[in-house]
Design a protein around this motif. Structure first.
Motif, PDB file in Angstrom:
ATOM      1  N   ALA A 279     -33.684 -38.362   5.812  1.00  0.00           N
ATOM      2  CA  ALA A 279     -34.752 -38.519   6.799  1.00  0.00           C
ATOM      3  C   ALA A 279     -34.290 -38.038   8.173  1.00  0.00           C
ATOM      4  O   ALA A 279     -35.058 -37.423   8.923  1.00  0.00           O
ATOM      5  N   GLU A 280     -33.026 -38.291   8.505  1.00  0.00           N
ATOM      6  CA  GLU A 280     -32.489 -37.833   9.782  1.00  0.00           C
ATOM      7  C   GLU A 280     -32.442 -36.307   9.845  1.00  0.00           C
ATOM      8  O   GLU A 280     -32.633 -35.713  10.916  1.00  0.00           O
ATOM      9  N   LEU A 281     -32.185 -35.662   8.708  1.00  0.00           N
ATOM     10  CA  LEU A 281     -32.215 -34.202   8.661  1.00  0.00           C
ATOM     11  C   LEU A 281     -33.586 -33.692   9.079  1.00  0.00           C
ATOM     12  O   LEU A 281     -33.706 -32.780   9.909  1.00  0.00           O
ATOM     13  N   GLY A 282     -34.652 -34.281   8.509  1.00  0.00           N
ATOM     14  CA  GLY A 282     -36.000 -33.869   8.880  1.00  0.00           C
ATOM     15  C   GLY A 282     -36.321 -34.193  10.326  1.00  0.00           C
ATOM     16  O   GLY A 282     -36.910 -33.370  11.040  1.00  0.00           O
ATOM     17  N   ALA A 283     -35.921 -35.394  10.767  1.00  0.00           N
ATOM     18  CA  ALA A 283     -36.193 -35.793  12.148  1.00  0.00           C
ATOM     19  C   ALA A 283     -35.478 -34.872  13.129  1.00  0.00           C
ATOM     20  O   ALA A 283     -36.060 -34.427  14.132  1.00  0.00           O
ATOM     21  N   ARG A 284     -34.232 -34.585  12.852  1.00  0.00           N
ATOM     22  CA  ARG A 284     -33.456 -33.743  13.767  1.00  0.00           C
ATOM     23  C   ARG A 284     -34.019 -32.324  13.811  1.00  0.00           C
ATOM     24  O   ARG A 284     -34.033 -31.676  14.868  1.00  0.00           O
ATOM     25  N   ALA A 285     -34.497 -31.839  12.671  1.00  0.00           N
ATOM     26  CA  ALA A 285     -35.065 -30.492  12.636  1.00  0.00           C
ATOM     27  C   ALA A 285     -36.317 -30.403  13.503  1.00  0.00           C
ATOM     28  O   ALA A 285     -36.493 -29.447  14.268  1.00  0.00           O
ATOM     29  N   LEU A 286     -37.201 -31.409  13.416  1.00  0.00           N
ATOM     30  CA  LEU A 286     -38.421 -31.358  14.230  1.00  0.00           C
ATOM     31  C   LEU A 286     -38.113 -31.548  15.710  1.00  0.00           C
ATOM     32  O   LEU A 286     -38.722 -30.905  16.571  1.00  0.00           O
ATOM     33  N   LYS A 287     -37.143 -32.398  16.038  1.00  0.00           N
ATOM     34  CA  LYS A 287     -36.746 -32.547  17.439  1.00  0.00           C
ATOM     35  C   LYS A 287     -36.212 -31.221  17.984  1.00  0.00           C
ATOM     36  O   LYS A 287     -36.488 -30.853  19.133  1.00  0.00           O
ATOM     37  N   ALA A 288     -35.440 -30.515  17.166  1.00  0.00           N
ATOM     38  CA  ALA A 288     -34.922 -29.213  17.590  1.00  0.00           C
ATOM     39  C   ALA A 288     -36.056 -28.226  17.819  1.00  0.00           C
ATOM     40  O   ALA A 288     -36.046 -27.444  18.774  1.00  0.00           O
ATOM     41  N   LEU A 289     -37.065 -28.276  16.945  1.00  0.00           N
ATOM     42  CA  LEU A 289     -38.199 -27.364  17.085  1.00  0.00           C
ATOM     43  C   LEU A 289     -38.990 -27.664  18.350  1.00  0.00           C
ATOM     44  O   LEU A 289     -39.388 -26.747  19.080  1.00  0.00           O
ATOM     45  N   VAL A 290     -39.219 -28.948  18.623  1.00  0.00           N
ATOM     46  CA  VAL A 290     -39.951 -29.339  19.830  1.00  0.00           C
ATOM     47  C   VAL A 290     -39.197 -28.874  21.075  1.00  0.00           C
ATOM     48  O   VAL A 290     -39.790 -28.352  22.028  1.00  0.00           O
ATOM     49  N   ALA A 291     -37.865 -29.053  21.073  1.00  0.00           N
ATOM     50  CA  ALA A 291     -37.063 -28.615  22.214  1.00  0.00           C
ATOM     51  C   ALA A 291     -37.121 -27.100  22.376  1.00  0.00           C
ATOM     52  O   ALA A 291     -37.224 -26.576  23.483  1.00  0.00           O
ATOM     53  N   LEU A 292     -37.088 -26.399  21.257  1.00  0.00           N
ATOM     54  CA  LEU A 292     -37.135 -24.941  21.277  1.00  0.00           C
ATOM     55  C   LEU A 292     -38.481 -24.465  21.804  1.00  0.00           C
ATOM     56  O   LEU A 292     -38.570 -23.543  22.627  1.00  0.00           O
TER      57      LEU A 292
END
Length: 335
Positions: free
Chosen positions: A292-305
């Protein structure tokens, strides 16, 4: 009389621009201010006009997620993490899968054009020549999941190699000498790195025999078939390391049906720590990945990008390190 964004700004004692950023999930809003705006909007029953906002800002407030499959606990946990972050940012998700078919994945990616503000992608095809260039709108922010750095794209992944080496080291430390391995799909980056970690782990542990490998596909059936193949062998390994938990569970079932006791006769371990791993008998030793953290971290990275701000993980921060979880299935043997 309808409530406007100006009414929300006045109630929250902030500017209209701040209300817009807060409700659109932008990063550059303090948490306290974001909460105050959300509370004011809720009290006033403010509902933004999404169609008008989309036309004026050319934003859909939607993220596309393209995965190999939607079936199974791994993808369920991955989507749970993505969804948790999406809900806190007021984002919608448009999800598609392609079931191992590159043409279907290309079609899924092309169908996202004009519908989403950014993409999360998990794919074995990203290394293929110009696959991304042919199928992804270059104007869309893109974060890859479990696909080690591909060109200029951000990537969030798992230290599969290090995790597999650690599991082999653990099995050797508790006395196992003949360690077999059930592989994953040949075109899967996770599977390749876990196989590499297994092979190097054997060498590092000083175990002289050649790698003992059985083919698998990351599903219960292929794990079961590997277990049946082991039952037919005159000589069996001390331990079986399946490169994911679903195959480990399938193998465990096959060996049990064949009268082989785990861990007394053959130890079995997995990788991922899906929720089911702790409930099988014996409970499965595995490498825990916070899926779940993998998915959460990926979306946070996308939002930041997407927001053009710092904060998208890179380098070591982009790798989730698995943690060894020792349960009953690995046993121990006197050297």
């Amino acid at each position: 009389m309808s409530v406007t964004i100006k009414d929300v700004a006045k109630a929250a004692n902030v500017s209209v621009a701040t209300v817009s950023r807060a409700l659109n999930g932008h990063q550059n809003v303090a948490d306290a201010v974001r909460r105050r705006v959300a509370e004011a909007a809720a009290q006033l029953r403010y509902s933004p006009h999404h169609a008008a906002r989309s036309l004026s800002s050319r934003r859909t407030q939607t993220v596309g997620v393209v995965l190999p499959d939607l079936h199974g606990e791994f993808f369920s946990e991955l989507m749970r993490g993505v969804d948790q972050v999406a809900r806190t940012r007021g984002l919608h998700l448009l999800v598609s899968s392609y079931h191992g078919n590159p043409e279907a994945q290309g079609a899924a990616l092309r169908a996202m054009r004009g519908r989403v503000d950014g993409l999360l992608l998990m794919s074995p095809y990203v290394h293929d020549t110009d696959f991304l260039e042919r199928n992804v709108d270059i104007s869309l922010p893109l974060v890859l999941m479990n696909a080690a750095g591909e060109g200029a794209y951000r990537s969030i992944g798992i230290d599969n190699y290090g995790g597999a080496r650690e599991m082999v080291r653990h099995l050797a430390d508790v006395g196992h000498r003949r360690i077999a391995f059930i592989t994953g799909p040949d075109d899967n980056d996770d599977a390749r790195e876990r196989l590499r970690g297994y092979r190097d782990g054997l060498a590092a542990a000083g175990l002289g025999h050649d790698p003992w490998e059985l083919k698998g596909q990351f599903d219960e059936d292929s794990g079961h078939r590997a277990g049946e193949a082991l039952l037919a062998m005159a000589e069996r390994p001390d331990a079986v390391f399946a490169s994911n938990d679903m195959m480990a569970i399938g193998c465990l079932y096959a060996l049990g049906r064949g009268g082989v006791r785990t861990p007394d006769e053959v130890a079995i371990v997995g990788f991922d720590d899906i929720p089911l791993a702790r409930y099988v008998h014996p409970a499965l030793t595995t490498m825990r990945v916070d899926i779940a953290e993998l998915g959460a971290r990926a979306l946070k990275a996308l939002v930041a990008l997407e927001a053009h701000v710092e904060g998208a993980p890179s380098g070591d921060d982009a790798l989730l390190r698995p943690v060894l979880v020792v349960r009953d299935s690995c046993g121990s043997r006197s050297p």
